[in-house]
Write a protein that holds these residues in place. Structure first.
Motif, PDB file in Angstrom:
ATOM      1  N   VAL A  72       0.849  -1.201   0.000  1.00  0.00           N
ATOM      2  CA  VAL A  72       0.000   0.000   0.000  1.00  0.00           C
ATOM      3  C   VAL A  72       0.877   1.240   0.000  1.00  0.00           C
ATOM      4  O   VAL A  72       0.617   2.210  -0.716  1.00  0.00           O
ATOM      5  CB  VAL A  72      -0.953  -0.020   1.219  1.00  0.00           C
ATOM      6  CG1 VAL A  72      -1.729   1.272   1.325  1.00  0.00           C
ATOM      7  CG2 VAL A  72      -1.886  -1.213   1.153  1.00  0.00           C
ATOM      8  N   LEU A  73       1.929   1.209   0.787  1.00  0.00           N
ATOM      9  CA  LEU A  73       2.857   2.346   0.825  1.00  0.00           C
ATOM     10  C   LEU A  73       3.544   2.531  -0.524  1.00  0.00           C
ATOM     11  O   LEU A  73       3.764   3.660  -0.971  1.00  0.00           O
ATOM     12  CB  LEU A  73       3.894   2.157   1.935  1.00  0.00           C
ATOM     13  CG  LEU A  73       3.347   2.178   3.370  1.00  0.00           C
ATOM     14  CD1 LEU A  73       4.458   1.877   4.349  1.00  0.00           C
ATOM     15  CD2 LEU A  73       2.707   3.510   3.679  1.00  0.00           C
ATOM     16  N   ALA A  74       3.873   1.431  -1.179  1.00  0.00           N
ATOM     17  CA  ALA A  74       4.501   1.516  -2.500  1.00  0.00           C
ATOM     18  C   ALA A  74       3.541   2.146  -3.497  1.00  0.00           C
ATOM     19  O   ALA A  74       3.942   2.970  -4.348  1.00  0.00           O
ATOM     20  CB  ALA A  74       4.935   0.154  -2.967  1.00  0.00           C
ATOM     21  N   ASP A  75       2.253   1.784  -3.411  1.00  0.00           N
ATOM     22  CA  ASP A  75       1.257   2.405  -4.298  1.00  0.00           C
ATOM     23  C   ASP A  75       1.150   3.922  -4.045  1.00  0.00           C
ATOM     24  O   ASP A  75       1.072   4.730  -4.974  1.00  0.00           O
ATOM     25  CB  ASP A  75      -0.135   1.750  -4.093  1.00  0.00           C
ATOM     26  CG  ASP A  75      -0.175   0.329  -4.603  1.00  0.00           C
ATOM     27  OD1 ASP A  75       0.707  -0.036  -5.400  1.00  0.00           O
ATOM     28  OD2 ASP A  75      -1.101  -0.404  -4.203  1.00  0.00           O
ATOM     29  N   ILE A  76       1.130   4.301  -2.774  1.00  0.00           N
ATOM     30  CA  ILE A  76       1.044   5.716  -2.433  1.00  0.00           C
ATOM     31  C   ILE A  76       2.281   6.456  -2.930  1.00  0.00           C
ATOM     32  O   ILE A  76       2.197   7.546  -3.524  1.00  0.00           O
ATOM     33  CB  ILE A  76       0.874   5.886  -0.903  1.00  0.00           C
ATOM     34  CG1 ILE A  76      -0.471   5.350  -0.461  1.00  0.00           C
ATOM     35  CG2 ILE A  76       1.033   7.359  -0.498  1.00  0.00           C
ATOM     36  CD1 ILE A  76      -0.660   5.295   1.037  1.00  0.00           C
ATOM     37  N   LYS A  77       3.431   5.858  -2.754  1.00  0.00           N
ATOM     38  CA  LYS A  77       4.684   6.469  -3.194  1.00  0.00           C
ATOM     39  C   LYS A  77       4.677   6.633  -4.721  1.00  0.00           C
ATOM     40  O   LYS A  77       5.090   7.636  -5.252  1.00  0.00           O
ATOM     41  CB  LYS A  77       5.883   5.662  -2.737  1.00  0.00           C
ATOM     42  CG  LYS A  77       7.186   6.332  -3.094  1.00  0.00           C
ATOM     43  CD  LYS A  77       8.368   5.527  -2.624  1.00  0.00           C
ATOM     44  CE  LYS A  77       9.587   6.362  -2.919  1.00  0.00           C
ATOM     45  NZ  LYS A  77      10.640   5.724  -3.572  1.00  0.00           N
ATOM     46  N   GLY A  78       4.161   5.592  -5.405  1.00  0.00           N
ATOM     47  CA  GLY A  78       4.078   5.650  -6.855  1.00  0.00           C
ATOM     48  C   GLY A  78       3.175   6.793  -7.323  1.00  0.00           C
ATOM     49  O   GLY A  78       3.459   7.465  -8.298  1.00  0.00           O
ATOM     50  N   LYS A  79       2.082   7.037  -6.629  1.00  0.00           N
ATOM     51  CA  LYS A  79       1.170   8.132  -6.992  1.00  0.00           C
ATOM     52  C   LYS A  79       1.780   9.499  -6.728  1.00  0.00           C
ATOM     53  O   LYS A  79       1.562  10.448  -7.442  1.00  0.00           O
ATOM     54  CB  LYS A  79      -0.147   7.994  -6.215  1.00  0.00           C
ATOM     55  CG  LYS A  79      -0.982   6.802  -6.666  1.00  0.00           C
ATOM     56  CD  LYS A  79      -2.244   6.697  -5.852  1.00  0.00           C
ATOM     57  CE  LYS A  79      -3.027   5.460  -6.270  1.00  0.00           C
ATOM     58  NZ  LYS A  79      -4.197   5.258  -5.449  1.00  0.00           N
ATOM     59  N   LEU A  80       2.559   9.571  -5.633  1.00  0.00           N
ATOM     60  CA  LEU A  80       3.211  10.833  -5.281  1.00  0.00           C
ATOM     61  C   LEU A  80       4.334  11.175  -6.270  1.00  0.00           C
ATOM     62  O   LEU A  80       4.600  12.338  -6.531  1.00  0.00           O
ATOM     63  CB  LEU A  80       3.782  10.775  -3.862  1.00  0.00           C
ATOM     64  CG  LEU A  80       2.760  10.741  -2.739  1.00  0.00           C
ATOM     65  CD1 LEU A  80       3.459  10.568  -1.393  1.00  0.00           C
ATOM     66  CD2 LEU A  80       1.933  12.013  -2.718  1.00  0.00           C
ATOM     67  N   ASP A  81       4.982  10.158  -6.800  1.00  0.00           N
ATOM     68  CA  ASP A  81       6.085  10.377  -7.723  1.00  0.00           C
ATOM     69  C   ASP A  81       5.574  10.900  -9.065  1.00  0.00           C
ATOM     70  O   ASP A  81       6.310  11.538  -9.795  1.00  0.00           O
ATOM     71  CB  ASP A  81       6.877   9.085  -7.938  1.00  0.00           C
ATOM     72  CG  ASP A  81       7.718   8.719  -6.722  1.00  0.00           C
ATOM     73  OD1 ASP A  81       7.941   9.614  -5.874  1.00  0.00           O
ATOM     74  OD2 ASP A  81       8.125   7.562  -6.601  1.00  0.00           O
ATOM     75  N   LYS A  82       4.340  10.735  -9.410  1.00  0.00           N
ATOM     76  CA  LYS A  82       3.787  11.166 -10.697  1.00  0.00           C
ATOM     77  C   LYS A  82       3.530  12.572 -10.716  1.00  0.00           C
ATOM     78  O   LYS A  82       3.469  13.536 -10.454  1.00  0.00           O
ATOM     79  CB  LYS A  82       2.509  10.414 -11.010  1.00  0.00           C
ATOM     80  CG  LYS A  82       2.772   8.971 -11.304  1.00  0.00           C
ATOM     81  CD  LYS A  82       1.463   8.311 -11.671  1.00  0.00           C
ATOM     82  CE  LYS A  82       1.630   6.838 -11.884  1.00  0.00           C
ATOM     83  NZ  LYS A  82       0.454   6.162 -12.190  1.00  0.00           N
TER      84      LYS A  82
END
Length: 181
Positions: free
Chosen positions: A171-181
């Motif tokens: 879940v944290l990886a998904d959030i991080k991925g969204k923030l990186d965009k």
């Protein structure tokens, strides 16, 4: 060995004065409490009893009981043969106070009357010799193949569940991925 030689009750005082040995067998049907724990009460119990006084003038009964009994295997619930063996050393006393004073090597038997109930004593020894959970040897037990299949299936399910378990940090990886965009 005959039943005449193995009494079921004895004079709690006189027999020790005789410094004697008795041996014989009794049918298992004479032991109702033991019979309730067995698959079958067929068979016999063999006993050897030695009545004497020790160096401190205590009434001492040294004995052994042996029997082949039928018990229920707790793995497959089928009948199985079980050898019972018990060697014992008891001191016959008249009160709880005297029982507390006995050395640790003696099991106390408190006799408040003139008669010592050997039948109850022998039955107690046989019951204490019973295993808590009688089991066939694993290679001899009819339930072993079924239990092995159940265990293998359970182990496979656990392994699958461990592989499918989602990483809690994904879940944290998904959030991080969204923030990186």
């Amino acid at each position: 060995m005959s039943n005449a030689e193995l009494p079921t009750q004895v004079d709690a005082y006189r027999i020790f004065e005789q410094d004697c040995q008795r041996q014989g067998q009794l049918p298992l049907t004479m032991f109702p409490r033991l019979g309730a724990l067995l698959v079958s009460d067929e068979g016999e119990m063999h006993a050897t009893l030695h009545f004497s006084f020790d160096s401190e003038k205590r009434r001492v009964l040294q004995g052994s009981v042996r029997s082949q009994v039928q018990v229920r295997c707790q793995r497959c619930l089928e009948a199985m043969s079980q050898q019972l063996d018990s060697d014992f050393l008891v001191a016959v006393v008249a009160s709880d106070d005297l029982a507390r004073e006995l050395p640790a090597e003696f099991e106390p038997v408190i006799v408040s009357e003139q008669e010592l109930d050997l039948l109850a004593l022998l039955e107690d020894e046989l019951i204490m010799a019973l295993p808590d959970f009688p089991l066939h040897q694993e290679q001899e037990c009819p339930a072993t193949p079924v239990l092995e299949d159940i265990n293998a299936s359970a182990n496979a399910e656990l392994a699958d569940a461990a592989q499918e378990k989602e990483n809690p940090f994904s879940v944290l990886a998904d959030i991080k991925g969204k923030l990186d965009k």
